[in-house]
Design an enzyme around this catalytic site. Structure first.
Site, PDB file in Angstrom:
ATOM      1  N   LYS A 164       0.795  -1.149   0.019  1.00  0.00           N
ATOM      2  CA  LYS A 164       0.095   0.017   0.052  1.00  0.00           C
ATOM      3  C   LYS A 164       1.042   1.244   0.000  1.00  0.00           C
ATOM      4  CE  LYS A 164      -3.913  -2.460   0.437  1.00  0.00           C
ATOM      5  NZ  LYS A 164      -4.655  -2.686  -0.797  1.00  0.00           N
ATOM      6  N   ASP A 196      -0.282   0.113  -4.434  1.00  0.00           N
ATOM      7  CA  ASP A 196      -1.916   0.533  -4.601  1.00  0.00           C
ATOM      8  C   ASP A 196      -2.319   1.636  -3.396  1.00  0.00           C
ATOM      9  OD1 ASP A 196      -4.559   0.208  -4.358  1.00  0.00           O
ATOM     10  OD2 ASP A 196      -4.760  -1.888  -3.583  1.00  0.00           O
ATOM     11  N   GLU A 222      -1.990   1.180  -8.551  1.00  0.00           N
ATOM     12  CA  GLU A 222      -3.269   0.998  -8.226  1.00  0.00           C
ATOM     13  C   GLU A 222      -4.279   1.908  -7.696  1.00  0.00           C
ATOM     14  OE1 GLU A 222      -3.875  -3.258  -7.490  1.00  0.00           O
ATOM     15  OE2 GLU A 222      -5.603  -2.782  -6.094  1.00  0.00           O
ATOM     16  N   GLU A 248     -11.505  -2.323  -8.898  1.00  0.00           N
ATOM     17  CA  GLU A 248     -11.957  -3.170  -7.775  1.00  0.00           C
ATOM     18  C   GLU A 248     -13.367  -2.687  -7.304  1.00  0.00           C
ATOM     19  OE1 GLU A 248      -8.530  -2.545  -5.424  1.00  0.00           O
ATOM     20  OE2 GLU A 248     -10.219  -2.377  -3.656  1.00  0.00           O
ATOM     21  N   ASP A 271     -13.748  -7.542  -9.877  1.00  0.00           N
ATOM     22  CA  ASP A 271     -14.074  -8.318  -8.373  1.00  0.00           C
ATOM     23  C   ASP A 271     -15.161  -8.916  -8.660  1.00  0.00           C
ATOM     24  OD1 ASP A 271     -15.088  -8.943  -6.038  1.00  0.00           O
ATOM     25  OD2 ASP A 271     -13.736  -7.288  -5.003  1.00  0.00           O
ATOM     26  N   HIS A 298      -9.421  -8.579  -8.524  1.00  0.00           N
ATOM     27  CA  HIS A 298      -9.232  -8.013  -7.071  1.00  0.00           C
ATOM     28  C   HIS A 298      -9.761  -9.118  -6.151  1.00  0.00           C
ATOM     29  CE1 HIS A 298     -10.937  -5.791  -3.738  1.00  0.00           C
ATOM     30  NE2 HIS A 298      -9.830  -5.713  -3.510  1.00  0.00           N
TER      31      HIS A 298
HETATM   32 MG    MG Z   1      -6.742  -2.552  -4.305  1.00  0.00          MG
END
Ligand code: MG
Length: 365
Positions: A164, A196, A222, A248, A271, A298
């Protein structure tokens, strides 16, 4: 064959590891998941799951079940269409679509069981082995915890990992870069690192951050901005050579049509637990294919494993450690990735998943 009942099981496991990212402001502890069981007059049962936890149960049992009872479960397109119009006023995006997704997944599991074949073979496989990346790198991890977790995926043989960025709603830019730098240094140059931001930056900020990330040779960036900011996503995609991955938080083929046609995604991330189940996920994958874009699903890894085997334009499958932690309790067994690649069990019909009766006894709510 007729559907005779539609049941749900909600498992709540509050003791599981917490997660935090750019826009989850407070540590989210534990995991609650809704499962659907499609019961038929031939003794076959389909198992599905999707987003929405306990709230999805209300929509499944209250709105979807009445239109499914008595129907032939093999007519999935027709049932999907019935469900779509049943929830039109409260669905189309969000919670109701999570409920529809769970039912659709259960219908596909049932159909593959009916034909006594693993789901990926029913879908028409392109391959039986797909690459996976280890996913986590949560913002509440200390740098040592972050490195240890990312390295644990590499030790399992994975060649790509995701961490992240956008910590504290994008307010900790220098920390983002220091954390990425530390992971790159620890893992060496041969591991692909994906980042992300979970919607955490603004567009101009994300363009600036992308320039800083370029030095660390990352595989994709992302959700740099709010998922609904398609103009922002497109501007970032034009401004950097790093592929922009998103999807996602998008729903249905219609949502993905807008996202892709407006240039908001270089890598498309549907997703299955939100987009509209397997029926809609495959359509989105084909739509991406028509635009010559790769797909990287995702979450919901045990379901995406099958769909990914039937997707020629697959980039890589997300494998979340926090999902695996829950899956180990939830299911009796499942195949695991080895050396960075993953194959469904060719001998198990459907998704090949069974809820563990012990887990149901202990965690059902
Ligand atoms: Mg993500």
């Amino acid at each position: 064959m007729q559907i005779t009942d539609v049941k749900t099981t909600v498992l709540s496991m509050p003791h599981l590891s917490g997660i935090q990212d750019a826009t989850i402001r407070h540590l989210e502890q534990g995991r609650t998941q809704c499962f659907v069981h499609i019961v038929t007059d031939e003794g076959l049962e389909g198992l599905g799951t999707g987003g929405g936890a306990r709230a999805a149960r209300e929509i499944i049992e209250g709105s979807l079940k009445p239109i499914l009872i008595g129907q032939d479960p093999l007519n999935i397109e027709q049932l999907w269409d019935d469900m779509f119009w049943r929830i039109r006023g409260v669905g189309r995006k969000g919670l109701a679509f999570c409920a529809l997704s769970a039912v659709d997944i259960a219908l596909w599991d049932l159909k593959a069981k009916y034909y006594q074949t693993p789901l990926y073979k029913l879908l028409g496989p392109y391959t039986d082995t797909v690459p996976v990346y280890g996913s986590g790198g949560w913002t509440h991890f200390s740098i040592d915890e972050l490195i240890a977790e990312q390295a644990s995926y590499v030790e399992r043989g994975m060649k790509s990992v995701k961490m992240k960025v956008g910590k504290d709603f994008g307010q900790s830019e220098s920390e983002d870069i220091a954390r990425l730098s530390a992971v790159r240094k620890a893992l060496g140059d041969d591991v692909e690192i994906l980042v992300d931001a979970n919607n955490g930056y603004y567009a101009k900020q994300a363009i600036r951050m992308a320039q800083a990330f370029e030095e660390y040779n990352i595989g994709w960036f992302e959700e740099p901005v709010l998922a609904d900011d398609i103009e922002g996503l497109a501007a970032i995609a034009r401004a950097t050579a790093i592929p922009i991955a998103t999807g996602e938080h998008e729903y249905t083929k219609y949502g993905f049509k807008d996202l892709i046609a407006r240039g908001g995604a270089d890598i498309v991330q549907p997703d299955v637990g939100r987009v509209g189940g397997i029926t809609e996920w495959m359509k989105v994958a084909h739509l991406a294919h028509a635009f010559n874009l790769p797909v990287a699903p995702h979450a919901y890894q045990l379901i995406h494993l099958h769909l990914s085997c039937a997707t020629p334009n697959l980039r890589i499958v997300e494998y979340l450690g926090m999902v695996e932690e829950a899956d180990r309790i939830t299911y009796t067994e499942f195949s695991e990735p080895v050396n960075g690649v993953w194959s469904p069990n060719p001998d198990k019909p459907g998704l090949g998943l069974e809820l563990n009766p012990e887990a149901v006894k202990q965690y059902a709510v």
